[in-house]
Motif scaffolding. Structure first.
Motif, short mmCIF file in Angstrom:
data_model
loop_
_atom_site.label_atom_id
_atom_site.label_comp_id
_atom_site.label_asym_id
_atom_site.label_seq_id
_atom_site.Cartn_x
_atom_site.Cartn_y
_atom_site.Cartn_z
N LEU A 1 13.26 -1.81 2.73
CA LEU A 1 12.25 -1.59 1.69
C LEU A 1 11.31 -0.46 2.07
CD1 LEU A 1 11.50 -5.31 0.78
CD2 LEU A 1 12.45 -3.57 -0.75
N TYR A 2 10.95 -0.37 3.34
CA TYR A 2 10.11 0.76 3.77
C TYR A 2 10.85 2.09 3.61
CZ TYR A 2 5.97 -1.61 5.60
OH TYR A 2 4.78 -2.29 5.71
N LEU A 3 12.14 2.08 3.86
CA LEU A 3 12.94 3.29 3.65
C LEU A 3 12.93 3.68 2.17
CD1 LEU A 3 14.81 5.46 4.76
CD2 LEU A 3 16.74 3.88 4.47
N LEU A 4 13.09 2.68 1.29
CA LEU A 4 13.04 2.94 -0.15
C LEU A 4 11.64 3.44 -0.56
CD1 LEU A 4 15.02 -0.10 -1.62
CD2 LEU A 4 15.73 2.30 -1.54
N ALA A 5 10.60 2.93 0.10
CA ALA A 5 9.23 3.38 -0.20
C ALA A 5 9.06 4.84 0.18
CB ALA A 5 8.21 2.51 0.52
N ASN A 6 9.68 5.25 1.29
CA ASN A 6 9.65 6.66 1.67
C ASN A 6 10.32 7.53 0.61
OD1 ASN A 6 8.50 7.42 4.36
ND2 ASN A 6 9.76 5.72 5.04
N ILE A 7 11.47 7.09 0.15
CA ILE A 7 12.20 7.83 -0.88
C ILE A 7 11.39 7.88 -2.17
CG2 ILE A 7 14.29 7.86 -2.29
CD1 ILE A 7 15.74 6.51 0.08
N GLY B 1 0.82 -1.21 0.00
CA GLY B 1 0.00 0.00 0.00
C GLY B 1 0.85 1.25 0.00
N PHE B 2 1.89 1.25 0.82
CA PHE B 2 2.79 2.40 0.92
C PHE B 2 3.45 2.69 -0.43
CE2 PHE B 2 6.65 4.14 3.49
CZ PHE B 2 6.29 5.44 3.14
N ALA B 3 3.95 1.66 -1.08
CA ALA B 3 4.65 1.83 -2.36
C ALA B 3 3.72 2.24 -3.49
CB ALA B 3 5.39 0.55 -2.72
N CYS B 4 2.41 2.00 -3.32
CA CYS B 4 1.44 2.35 -4.37
C CYS B 4 0.90 3.76 -4.23
CB CYS B 4 0.26 1.37 -4.34
SG CYS B 4 0.65 -0.26 -5.02
N ILE B 5 1.14 4.43 -3.10
CA ILE B 5 0.60 5.77 -2.89
C ILE B 5 1.11 6.73 -3.96
CG2 ILE B 5 0.57 7.77 -1.35
CD1 ILE B 5 0.66 5.82 1.01
N GLY B 6 2.42 6.71 -4.20
CA GLY B 6 3.01 7.62 -5.19
C GLY B 6 2.46 7.41 -6.59
N ALA C 1 -1.42 17.20 1.92
CA ALA C 1 -1.65 16.16 2.93
C ALA C 1 -0.69 14.99 2.71
CB ALA C 1 -3.10 15.68 2.88
N LEU C 2 -0.47 14.63 1.45
CA LEU C 2 0.47 13.54 1.14
C LEU C 2 1.90 13.94 1.48
CD1 LEU C 2 -0.94 12.22 -2.26
CD2 LEU C 2 -1.13 11.16 0.00
N VAL C 3 2.23 15.21 1.29
CA VAL C 3 3.57 15.68 1.67
C VAL C 3 3.76 15.55 3.18
CG1 VAL C 3 5.06 17.71 1.84
CG2 VAL C 3 3.84 17.25 -0.28
N LEU D 1 8.09 7.68 -2.52
CA LEU D 1 6.94 8.59 -2.37
C LEU D 1 7.40 10.04 -2.48
CD1 LEU D 1 4.01 9.23 -1.77
CD2 LEU D 1 4.49 8.93 0.67
N ALA D 2 8.52 10.36 -1.86
CA ALA D 2 9.05 11.72 -1.95
C ALA D 2 9.35 12.10 -3.40
CB ALA D 2 10.29 11.86 -1.08
N ALA D 3 9.90 11.14 -4.15
CA ALA D 3 10.22 11.40 -5.56
C ALA D 3 8.95 11.64 -6.38
CB ALA D 3 11.01 10.23 -6.14
N TYR D 4 7.93 10.81 -6.15
CA TYR D 4 6.66 10.99 -6.86
C TYR D 4 6.04 12.35 -6.52
CZ TYR D 4 6.09 6.31 -8.85
OH TYR D 4 6.23 5.16 -9.61
N LEU D 5 6.06 12.72 -5.25
CA LEU D 5 5.47 14.00 -4.85
C LEU D 5 6.27 15.16 -5.46
CD1 LEU D 5 4.61 13.28 -1.11
CD2 LEU D 5 3.03 13.44 -3.03
N GLY D 6 7.58 15.01 -5.54
CA GLY D 6 8.39 16.04 -6.18
C GLY D 6 8.03 16.21 -7.65
#
Length: 329
Positions: free
Chosen positions: A123-129, A73-78, A161-163, A131-136
């Motif tokens: 992997l969760y750390l990579l998912a954070n990165i 779910g986390f990786a699909c948000i972006g 909100a996503l940021v 998501l940040a890339a997608y939001l950028g």
């Protein structure tokens, strides 16, 4: 009732509320089907990520499947957010094979966690990165450039909100103790509550029922007058003049234009005038044409009114827009 139990109940209600809202977009709302389904899945993806945190906080021995679903779910948000911001108001979107590449990371990470959950943290750390890339990317293409003029308040609220959610989840992951983790759960739940209640009161998201539907014949007549007959090209055309031309009361014309285009009558007229000028500015034969002449040709009476309307519609001047078009060719 201890603090941990209060946090679990508070966060579980937030997740459940978003689940109900996602069900509304997936199975009930049918105004812009592709957009609604995408938004529904986006809410589910966020809910999965927060639900994983709740279960991990309550039951530290959570199974690899639970950790994997939270990651998925986390990786699909972006990717889902990018799709949602990319779809325009006409609901036109076609899945291209290359777009399926967005699913590689969520699926691969989910599989790895099922096989060996020791890789979950990385992997969760990579998912954070990710998501940040997608939001950028969303910020650069849809929020802070020309397309920002097309965004509704809901789109902007969702983006920010996503940021905030991304920052909270990074804080939670990098935290050194269970208290930091708990704070992350609570703050993430607040973001979900915000999205839930903002969506409920936003007419863009949850369509409010009207007391009386406008006749289809009226809506079609107004669309034909504007889009085919190009009545907007008449200089200084007013709501009263337009209503008289199509033999319709002004209040119905005003309601109908708002219903069709989600804009007031003057905004609709100026928008179509700007669209007409944009088409000419994209053609080489108009490269040396005087901008003011193009404005007068489509119905603007003054240069200042035209420039203000063009800037509002595109967030740039006519020459800047023209230069941008030609630079892509």
């Amino acid at each position: 009732m201890n603090t941990a139990l209060v946090l679990i109940i508070f966060s579980s209600i937030a997740v459940t509320s978003c689940g109900f809202l996602a069900s509304y977009f997936l199975f009930i709302k049918k105004q812009h089907r592709v957009k609604d389904v995408t938004l529904g899945f986006l809410f589910i993806a966020i809910a999965f990520r927060i639900a994983k945190s709740i279960f991990y906080y309550a039951l530290p021995e959570i199974s690899p499947l639970g950790v994997g679903l939270g990651f998925f779910g986390f990786a699909c948000i972006g990717p889902l957010a990018l799709i949602y911001f990319s779809i325009n108001q006409t609901n036109e979107f076609k899945v291209k094979p290359i777009q399926l590449l967005h699913l590689i990371f969520p699926i691969t990470g989910f599989t790895i966690i099922l096989i060996n959950s020791n890789f979950a943290y990385d992997l969760y750390l990579l998912a954070n990165i990710s998501l940040a890339a997608y939001l950028g990317f969303i910020a650069s293409q849809f929020v802070f450039k020309s397309k920002a003029a097309e965004l509704t308040k809901w789109h902007k609220a969702l983006f920010y909100a996503l940021v905030v959610l991304s920052i909270i989840l990074i804080y939670q992951l990098l935290g050194e103790n269970i208290n930091t983790y708990a704070i992350g759960i609570g703050l993430s739940s607040l973001v979900m509550y915000f999205l839930f209640f903002y969506a409920l009161q936003s007419p863009v998201v949850v369509k409010k029922s009207s007391a009386k539907a406008l006749p289809t014949e009226l809506l079609q007549k107004i669309k034909v007058a504007i889009e085919e007959d190009k009545i907007f090209m008449q200089p200084a055309i007013s709501l009263a003049q337009f209503a008289e031309a199509i033999d319709t009361p002004t209040y119905l014309v005003s309601k109908a234009t708002k219903s069709i285009y989600n804009k007031s009558f003057p905004e609709v007229i100026n928008s179509f005038r700007i669209q007409s000028i944009k088409q000419k500015l994209s053609q080489p034969e108009f490269a040396n044409e005087k901008i003011e002449d193009l404005a007068y040709d489509v119905g603007f009476n003054t240069a200042s009114t035209f420039y203000n309307a063009f800037k509002k519609e595109t967030s740039m001047s006519p020459r800047e827009y023209q230069a941008q078009i030609f630079s892509k060719n």
